[in-house]
Design an enzyme around this catalytic site. Structure first.
Site, PDB file in Angstrom:
ATOM      1  CE  LYS A  33       2.125 -11.278  13.141  1.00 25.52           C
ATOM      2  NZ  LYS A  33       1.197 -10.359  13.842  1.00 25.52           N
ATOM      3  CB  CYS A  69      -0.702  -7.105   9.134  1.00 17.63           C
ATOM      4  SG  CYS A  69      -0.165  -5.986  10.420  1.00 17.63           S
TER       5      CYS A  69
HETATM    6  N1  SAJ Z   1     -10.605  -4.456   5.638  1.00 12.31           N
HETATM    7  C1  SAJ Z   1     -11.674  -4.734   4.766  1.00 12.31           C
HETATM    8  N2  SAJ Z   1     -12.739  -5.424   5.249  1.00 12.31           N
HETATM    9  C2  SAJ Z   1     -12.778  -5.853   6.555  1.00 12.31           C
HETATM   10  C3  SAJ Z   1     -11.680  -5.567   7.416  1.00 12.31           C
HETATM   11  C4  SAJ Z   1     -10.609  -4.853   6.936  1.00 12.31           C
HETATM   12  O1  SAJ Z   1     -11.666  -4.358   3.593  1.00 12.31           O
HETATM   13  O2  SAJ Z   1     -13.782  -6.469   6.938  1.00 12.31           O
HETATM   14  C5  SAJ Z   1      -9.453  -3.727   5.110  1.00 12.31           C
HETATM   15  C6  SAJ Z   1      -9.170  -2.439   5.855  1.00 12.31           C
HETATM   16  O3  SAJ Z   1      -9.838  -1.360   5.238  1.00 12.31           O
HETATM   17  C7  SAJ Z   1      -7.660  -2.302   5.692  1.00 12.31           C
HETATM   18  C8  SAJ Z   1      -7.169  -3.745   5.627  1.00 12.31           C
HETATM   19  O4  SAJ Z   1      -8.300  -4.555   5.320  1.00 12.31           O
HETATM   20  O5  SAJ Z   1      -7.346  -1.651   4.475  1.00 12.31           O
HETATM   21  C9  SAJ Z   1      -6.524  -4.260   6.912  1.00 12.31           C
HETATM   22  O6  SAJ Z   1      -7.422  -3.983   7.945  1.00 12.31           O
HETATM   23  P1  SAJ Z   1      -7.232  -4.701   9.415  1.00 12.31           P
HETATM   24  O7  SAJ Z   1      -8.432  -4.325  10.211  1.00 12.31           O
HETATM   25  O8  SAJ Z   1      -6.905  -6.110   9.241  1.00 12.31           O
HETATM   26  O9  SAJ Z   1      -6.020  -3.891  10.077  1.00 12.31           O
HETATM   27  P2  SAJ Z   1      -4.470  -4.261  10.126  1.00 12.31           P
HETATM   28  O10 SAJ Z   1      -3.918  -4.443   8.775  1.00 12.31           O
HETATM   29  O11 SAJ Z   1      -3.854  -3.240  11.019  1.00 12.31           O
HETATM   30  O12 SAJ Z   1      -4.426  -5.707  10.848  1.00 12.31           O
HETATM   31  C10 SAJ Z   1      -3.992  -5.809  12.178  1.00 12.31           C
HETATM   32  C11 SAJ Z   1      -3.458  -7.215  12.367  1.00 12.31           C
HETATM   33  N3  SAJ Z   1      -2.792  -7.258  13.644  1.00 12.31           N
HETATM   34  C12 SAJ Z   1      -1.510  -7.739  13.695  1.00 12.31           C
HETATM   35  O13 SAJ Z   1      -0.927  -8.197  12.723  1.00 12.31           O
HETATM   36  C13 SAJ Z   1      -0.865  -7.707  15.020  1.00 12.31           C
HETATM   37  C14 SAJ Z   1      -4.576  -8.233  12.336  1.00 12.31           C
HETATM   38  O14 SAJ Z   1      -4.055  -9.502  12.775  1.00 12.31           O
HETATM   39  C15 SAJ Z   1      -5.708  -7.849  13.251  1.00 12.31           C
HETATM   40  O15 SAJ Z   1      -6.767  -8.786  13.102  1.00 12.31           O
HETATM   41  C16 SAJ Z   1      -6.209  -6.464  12.854  1.00 12.31           C
HETATM   42  O16 SAJ Z   1      -5.101  -5.546  13.040  1.00 12.31           O
HETATM   43  C17 SAJ Z   1      -7.367  -6.046  13.758  1.00 12.31           C
HETATM   44  O17 SAJ Z   1      -8.253  -6.914  13.938  1.00 12.31           O
HETATM   45  O18 SAJ Z   1      -7.358  -4.881  14.197  1.00 12.31           O
END
Ligand code: SAJ
Length: 473
Positions: A232, A290
């Site tokens: 995780k 996360c």
């Molecule tokens: N981000 C970037 N570049 C990217 C992707 C994201 O800068 O290529 C930034 C986003 O702007 C944000 C942060 O990273 O500020 C996190 O983005 P995220 O898409 O990872 O969203 P989270 O934080 O909600 O991550 C969750 C996580 N899910 C769980 O923990 C159950 C992660 O494991 C998932 O991969 C992600 O959602 C998802 O893919 O939606």
């Protein structure tokens, strides 16, 4: 296999009555999905009747969903299982007695994001309540994200002390980390594969029995409790690492005067059997609850086994270096801002900066650990006047957030796009420049969502993350 526990479980028969501790965005969908399954007879949702969240008890028992935001199918499912008498929410922990399985879905935030020590107080209180009320043969499952070693360590100790029983002998204990995202709670639980890690084989098997009935497309992936805890935390650590790699390459492209997005398209074109380049996107920073914490859980877990870790001497962990790069991006945004102002003969202390986007994720109202805040603090410290717009976020402690873009653009010297909300992709450069009322307006694109040439041709000083080809136009 631990025969005594195996015999107790066989005597008890299949899991029929379940408890879920913590009626939040993880516990509520988990509880009603268990309740909706024909495999189980009754589910209790346990919720402390506290000032901040006690209201959820009556709402849930009235068939209403206390969660914010749109969760497709959730309220209907709550109504269905409540009216069928298969789910009830209660603050009475004594009802845990006699239950076959009890899961804990309790947040594990940081006391202070600066020192990154997790605040396990709510989780330990939940564990104590479970230990004090559970019966012999109960399966206890932690769904919260925890530092590797917690299930078989702290959690086991608290449960044994509070119950006077022994894990692996008198009760089963496992970790089954949640993998849900807002807006897709039910779908995620049903369709994502479920990592299930018991402290022993009997505990793993019992937890597989608990989760299998709610999975539709997902399948169970059994392993040890520690392996489940590492899975995780590491799955988010790896995402953070991938983002950091994109951010680092974007900084290189800026320094070398090239367009990161050309390079990204080139790299991404390399495909074939077993050939992958999961290159993600650079940006104004990484927020959320996360990726901003799970690396530290993983690092803390391995530190507990420090004596056995073989690693380059003095070398920082690759994962911690990734966190440092991602947390640097808002600072890089502020450098692009100050450099652009200097190029138009201005200083931050006499400038007005309009921040577009406060949520940590585009088209979302979730602002937890938003990188926009880091950028804002740096720019404020540089003496600028700052206003913030976000179309979704309504309130945030200590920050006035407007939903009216014109108010923010009026007389602004700089527009800094920190969140990639779709609404910002359709701004009209001519209209924006008029609204700002400046001959040489500055725009900083932190999410690569606008067309650089459109703004440059309208007289904007443009800077974009990864846009080495345009940043010195
Ligand atoms: N981000 C970037 N570049 C990217 C992707 C994201 O800068 O290529 C930034 C986003 O702007 C944000 C942060 O990273 O500020 C996190 O983005 P995220 O898409 O990872 O969203 P989270 O934080 O909600 O991550 C969750 C996580 N899910 C769980 O923990 C159950 C992660 O494991 C998932 O991969 C992600 O959602 C998802 O893919 O939606």
């Amino acid at each position: 296999m631990n025969d005594k526990l195996k015999q107790i479980l066989e005597r008890k028969g299949p899991i029929k009555k379940i408890g879920v501790v913590g009626m939040g965005y993880v516990g509520i969908p988990a509880a009603v999905l268990f309740a909706d399954s024909q495999a189980f007879d009754l589910v209790y949702g346990f919720q402390r009747d506290s000032g901040s969240s006690g209201y959820k008890i009556q709402m849930l028992n009235d068939g209403e969903c206390p969660l914010k935001g749109d969760e497709p199918g959730l309220e209907e499912l709550i109504k269905k299982v409540v009216s069928a008498g298969k789910f009830r929410c209660t603050p009475d922990f004594s009802k845990m007695s006699g239950l076959d399985a009890i899961t804990l879905s309790i947040q594990t935030p940081f006391k202070d994001p600066k020192d990154l020590i997790p605040d396990f107080s709510a989780l330990t209180e939940g564990l104590r309540n479970v230990g004090a009320n559970m019966s012999e043969g109960t399966l206890v499952v932690l769904e919260s994200t925890v530092t590797p070693g917690t299930t078989g360590g702290m959690a086991r100790r608290i449960l044994e002390e509070a119950s006077g029983m022994e894990a692996g002998e008198n009760f089963a204990l496992a970790h089954a980390p949640e993998r849900v995202m807002s807006g897709r709670l039910l779908r995620n639980i049903r369709e994502h594969d479920r990592i299930i890690g018991g402290i022993d084989e009997a505990s793993t098997d019992r937890a597989v029995e608990l989760y299998s009935p709610v999975l539709t497309k997902g399948r169970v992936i059994p392993m040890s409790a520690m392996a489940a805890e590492v899975t995780k935390t590491a799955e988010n650590t790896f995402r953070d690492l991938q983002i950091a790699a994109a951010n680092q390459l974007a900084l290189y492209c800026e320094a070398m005067g090239i367009n990161f997005y050309d390079v990204r398209a080139g790299i991404d074109s390399l495909k074939g059997e077993g050939v992958t380049r999961a290159i993600l996107w650079p940006g104004a920073g990484v927020g959320g609850h996360c990726l901003t914490k799970d690396t530290y859980h993983l690092e803390r877990g391995v530190r507990m086994n420090d004596g056995k870790l073989d690693h380059p001497p003095g070398g920082e962990s690759l994962f911690m270096a990734a966190r440092r790069i991602n947390d640097f991006m808002p600072r890089h945004m502020s450098k692009l801002t100050v450099d652009a102002l200097a190029q138009v003969g201005k200083k931050p202390e006499v400038s007005r900066v309009a921040i577009l986007g406060w949520a940590f994720l585009k088209n979302s109202d979730d602002a937890r650990n938003t990188p926009s805040e880091i950028y804002r603090d740096i720019i404020l410290n540089a003496g600028a006047e700052v206003k913030v717009h976000d179309p979704y976020v309504t309130k945030y402690t200590g920050v006035k957030i407007s939903h009216v873009l014109d108010d923010i653009l009026d007389d602004a010297d700089v527009i800094a796009i920190c969140t990639g909300h779709d609404v910002y992709t359709t701004l009209d450069p001519e209209q924006v420049k008029k609204q700002m009322g400046k001959d040489d307006p500055v725009i900083i694109d932190g999410r690569n969502i606008i067309n650089a040439d459109l703004y440059i041709n309208k007289g904007f000083k443009y800077k974009g993350i990864g846009r080495g080809d345009k940043n010195e136009h």
